[in-house]
Design an enzyme around this catalytic site. Structure first.
Site, short mmCIF file in Angstrom:
data_model
loop_
_atom_site.label_atom_id
_atom_site.label_comp_id
_atom_site.label_asym_id
_atom_site.label_seq_id
_atom_site.Cartn_x
_atom_site.Cartn_y
_atom_site.Cartn_z
N GLU A 30 2.57 -0.42 -36.53
CA GLU A 30 3.10 0.14 -37.77
C GLU A 30 4.45 -0.45 -38.09
O GLU A 30 5.28 -0.70 -37.21
CB GLU A 30 3.20 1.66 -37.66
CG GLU A 30 1.85 2.34 -37.39
CD GLU A 30 1.92 3.84 -37.58
OE1 GLU A 30 3.04 4.38 -37.70
OE2 GLU A 30 0.84 4.47 -37.60
N ASN A 59 0.53 2.33 -32.01
CA ASN A 59 -0.31 3.45 -31.60
C ASN A 59 -1.48 2.90 -30.79
O ASN A 59 -2.32 2.17 -31.31
CB ASN A 59 -0.82 4.21 -32.82
CG ASN A 59 0.30 4.98 -33.50
OD1 ASN A 59 1.08 5.66 -32.85
ND2 ASN A 59 0.40 4.86 -34.80
N HIS A 103 6.60 13.59 -43.34
CA HIS A 103 6.42 12.40 -42.49
C HIS A 103 4.98 12.28 -41.99
O HIS A 103 4.72 11.56 -41.03
CB HIS A 103 7.38 12.42 -41.30
CG HIS A 103 8.78 12.75 -41.68
ND1 HIS A 103 9.53 11.97 -42.52
CD2 HIS A 103 9.55 13.81 -41.36
CE1 HIS A 103 10.72 12.52 -42.69
NE2 HIS A 103 10.75 13.64 -42.01
N GLU A 119 17.04 7.19 -34.89
CA GLU A 119 17.20 5.87 -35.48
C GLU A 119 17.68 6.03 -36.92
O GLU A 119 17.49 7.10 -37.53
CB GLU A 119 15.88 5.09 -35.45
CG GLU A 119 14.79 5.70 -36.31
CD GLU A 119 13.46 4.97 -36.15
OE1 GLU A 119 13.35 4.15 -35.23
OE2 GLU A 119 12.54 5.23 -36.94
N LYS A 172 7.68 5.18 -28.25
CA LYS A 172 8.39 4.41 -29.27
C LYS A 172 9.67 3.79 -28.73
O LYS A 172 10.04 2.68 -29.11
CB LYS A 172 8.68 5.31 -30.47
CG LYS A 172 7.44 5.90 -31.12
CD LYS A 172 7.82 6.89 -32.20
CE LYS A 172 6.60 7.54 -32.82
NZ LYS A 172 5.83 8.38 -31.89
N GLU A 179 6.28 1.30 -34.53
CA GLU A 179 5.65 1.67 -33.27
C GLU A 179 4.27 1.03 -33.18
O GLU A 179 3.74 0.52 -34.16
CB GLU A 179 5.49 3.20 -33.17
CG GLU A 179 4.62 3.78 -34.29
CD GLU A 179 4.54 5.29 -34.23
OE1 GLU A 179 4.10 5.81 -33.19
OE2 GLU A 179 4.91 5.95 -35.22
N ARG A 182 -4.37 3.69 -29.75
CA ARG A 182 -5.54 4.55 -29.92
C ARG A 182 -6.17 4.25 -31.27
O ARG A 182 -5.68 3.42 -32.04
CB ARG A 182 -5.10 6.02 -29.90
CG ARG A 182 -3.99 6.32 -30.91
CD ARG A 182 -3.67 7.78 -31.01
NE ARG A 182 -2.43 8.05 -31.74
CZ ARG A 182 -2.31 8.07 -33.05
NH1 ARG A 182 -3.36 7.79 -33.82
NH2 ARG A 182 -1.14 8.34 -33.61
#
Length: 663
Positions: A289, A303, A249, A214, A147, A301, A305
């Site tokens: 995302e 991903n 989360h 962040e 990230k 981020e 995959r």
């Protein structure tokens, strides 16, 4: 305070162009996949195997000692043991996985999600061994899987320190996902401790302890874009998904398309995702995302995959993303444009956890696991009836997915399917999911955001109504099974009531002249019929049937209720001293508070030790202020639920441990 690796949550656009660091190349000779090893476990391994069977591809599983009898092992054509139980010993050992693939004669490796799926070194090891890697180029993984590095590529400037003005902030693992290695910090004094805790958890879960900080945006929407790219330059953006319903989360309910997005914002998300993929020469399935708040999108981020929630995209676009991953890996080109979307799909993650106890993970035998067959309900799972849910891995039992022409129809259909499911064994979040889907706030897309459970958790975790009548059914089924206290017959001399207690519900009843039963508590219940496995009751003129199954561990399932029978007399051996802190779940002690020793003064709410269970870290806190008079926990100790961990005496004398989940 030392400078920290951080990134700011700046809006997504305008976007800084990304240097093409990993242009893909078309293979000189297209490979053909005949045998595939899945470097994963559970639900995702079973899901990949399903597509392989349809394509005529042989399958290989890898398994830890804890997974020796797991469903994914039983479904594979061959399986290779990875000695040990912890992820760091097994599923995170890329060298062992590559050796397993070669030993089993596999010619390709699919990483699934989690574990090694975003590990560039593992991808290189797979290809260096002459195997086909079902994923993006290693350089693309390196560019986007972290990230921190991904945000650098996007031109998001890092911060150099945290001050009170920055609070609240979010500590996040640079690698991996699923809510692990993530903490919200609202007080500056807690930052260092949460950084250490997040780093330790990230290292355990992903083999990488890097974390960053962040600013934390309260109550935004989590929206993502599914990508699929081939090695010939074609990039598909397969619409959006909304994953805003989250606890700790971690996503709980996901749907496609993301409802209620303005057309311009949706187009911007799709365009940004495509440009990011092209900039790093991306090949395969991936997801970008975003956090959407106040009409603006912030990059979170990428991903690199397949995502857990990929089935909702498959249902809307009518594709098999795993089959397309394999096709791309074999060098075939995608059509210029993806299929047109249709309707709405929604997915719920079914977990072995207790939402009313801080989402504490649960273990035990899954005695019965059945979903209704009508309505084309899709079930992606790594469990069947009779399987055991252990402590070593994620608590997710299954994903339940439905598709319908409209969102309202899909939501109603999924809630109905979950409500009618028969799930006997550990406590699950099924009732919470049903209540969430039927909540008016969830029905309004304009109210969707990640704060849903913060606002509504207390009401959504209230016990299901009607439990008192389920307790009646459980008591009468038990009585019918043993012929009743009086051998199933009525006596001329009136006797005292039989009493049974299930949870907080006391049931009193007596046999009647006709061989039936009269219920004296709760009032207003008429017994229509009672057999050892089925009871029919009439309450307020409404007749309801309860299927009843009792298990040796004391749990009883009556209709849609899970009950625990309380013994008539308490075993003195089961009593614990006042102030005893008992393990709230089975797991491993990973840390004890610095300087904690017998005789130490502790304050109410002070973290005393940390347990790791199902890849999540949980802290056990002092239930009251006092003196630590016993400590029976040390790092590395395996404990069962109810094990005595410590004793706090004096100022207050609580009768059980308190547990606070920190993720």
């Amino acid at each position: 305070m030392r400078p920290l690796p951080m990134t700011s949550m700046t809006p997504m656009t305008p976007m800084t162009s990304i240097t093409p660091s990993a242009a893909s190349t078309t293979p000189s000779a297209a490979p053909t996949i005949s045998t595939l090893l899945v470097a994963n476990r559970g639900e995702i391994a079973c899901r990949v195997f399903r597509t392989c069977r349809e394509l005529g591809i042989s399958t290989v599983a890898v398994y830890s000692d804890a997974d020796a009898d797991a469903l994914h092992v039983r479904e594979a054509d061959a399986a290779v043991r990875l000695p040990g139980a912890a992820p760091s010993e097994t599923y995170l050992r890329g060298d062992l996985v590559v050796k397993a693939a070669l030993a089993a004669g596999a010619d390709a490796v699919h990483p699934g999600y989690g574990f090694l799926s975003e590990n560039a070194d593992f991808a290189r090891a797979v290809t260096a061994a002459g195997l086909v890697w079902i994923g993006p180029p290693p350089a693309a993984i390196e560019a986007m899987a972290s990230k921190t590095r991904a945000k650098e590529l996007l031109g998001i400037a890092p911060l150099t320190d945290v001050t009170e003005a920055d609070l609240p902030v979010l500590v996040k693992a640079a690698a991996g996902g699923g809510g692990r290695g993530m903490r919200i910090v609202r007080e500056l004094a807690h930052l260092e401790g949460e950084l250490a805790a997040a780093s330790a958890e990230a290292a355990s879960a992903f083999g990488d302890g890097e974390v960053f900080v962040e600013p934390y945006v309260e109550n935004g929407r989590h929206v993502e874009v599914q990508l699929l790219c081939d090695a010939h330059g074609t990039v598909w953006a397969l619409g959006t998904r909304d994953c805003s319903l989250q606890r700790r989360h971690q996503k709980v309910v996901e749907e496609a398309p993301a409802p209620g997005l303005p057309a311009a914002l949706e187009a911007s998300l799709l365009d940004t995702a495509v440009r990011a993929a092209k900039a790093v020469g991306y090949v395969g399935a991936g997801t970008v995302e975003f956090l959407v708040a106040e009409g603006r999108a912030h990059f979170l981020e990428m991903n690199t995959r397949l995502q857990v929630e990929h089935p909702v995209t498959e249902e809307v676009f009518g594709v098999d993303l795993v089959a397309l991953q394999l096709s791309v890996a074999e060098g075939r080109a995608l059509p210029p444009e993806p299929p047109a979307p249709r309707g709405h799909a929604i997915e719920a993650r079914l977990y072995a956890e207790d939402p009313a106890r801080g989402w504490a993970p649960q273990t035990g035998v899954l005695h019965l696991f059945e979903l209704p067959r009508e309505g084309r309900v899709r079930l992606d799972t790594g469990y069947v009836s009779g399987d055991a849910v252990g402590v070593h891995y994620d608590a997710m039992l299954a994903k339940v997915i439905v598709h319908a022409p409209t969102r309202a129809e899909a939501v109603r259909k999924l809630a109905h399917a979950l409500d009618r499911a028969r799930i006997h064994g550990p406590v699950t979040n099924r009732d919470l999911l049903v209540a969430s889907l039927r909540h008016p706030e969830f029905g309004d897309p304009g109210l969707l955001d990640t704060g849903f459970y913060d606002r509504n958790g207390a009401t959504l975790t209230e016990p299901r109504t009607g439990a008192e009548y389920a307790a009646v059914a459980a008591a009468l089924a038990e009585a019918a099974g043993r012929g009743g206290r009086f051998g199933g017959g009525w006596r001329n001399l009136r006797s005292q009531d039989e009493t049974r207690t299930y949870g907080d519900h006391e049931v009193r009843y007596r046999p009647t002249r006709d061989g039936g039963y009269e219920v004296t508590a709760p009032e207003g219940v008429r017994v229509v019929s009672a057999t050892p496995d089925r009871v029919r009751l009439e309450v307020g003129g409404v007749v309801r049937d309860f299927d009843v199954t009792a298990y040796e561990d004391g749990t009883v399932h009556a209709g849609r209720h899970r009950l625990t029978r309380r013994p008539r007399f308490t075993d003195p051996r089961e009593q614990t001293a006042p102030g005893s802190l008992l393990a709230p779940m089975p797991g491993t002690v990973v840390r004890v508070a610095d300087g904690l020793a017998v005789g130490a003064r502790v304050e109410a709410g002070q973290p005393l030790l940390w347990l790791e269970a199902m890849k999540m870290e949980h802290r056990v806190i002092a239930p009251a202020s006092g003196t630590l008079t016993a400590l029976h926990a040390a790092p590395g100790r395996q404990v069962e639920v109810g094990a005595l961990l410590a004793v706090v005496s004096d100022d207050a004398t609580p009768d059980a441990a308190q547990e606070d989940q920190t993720v």
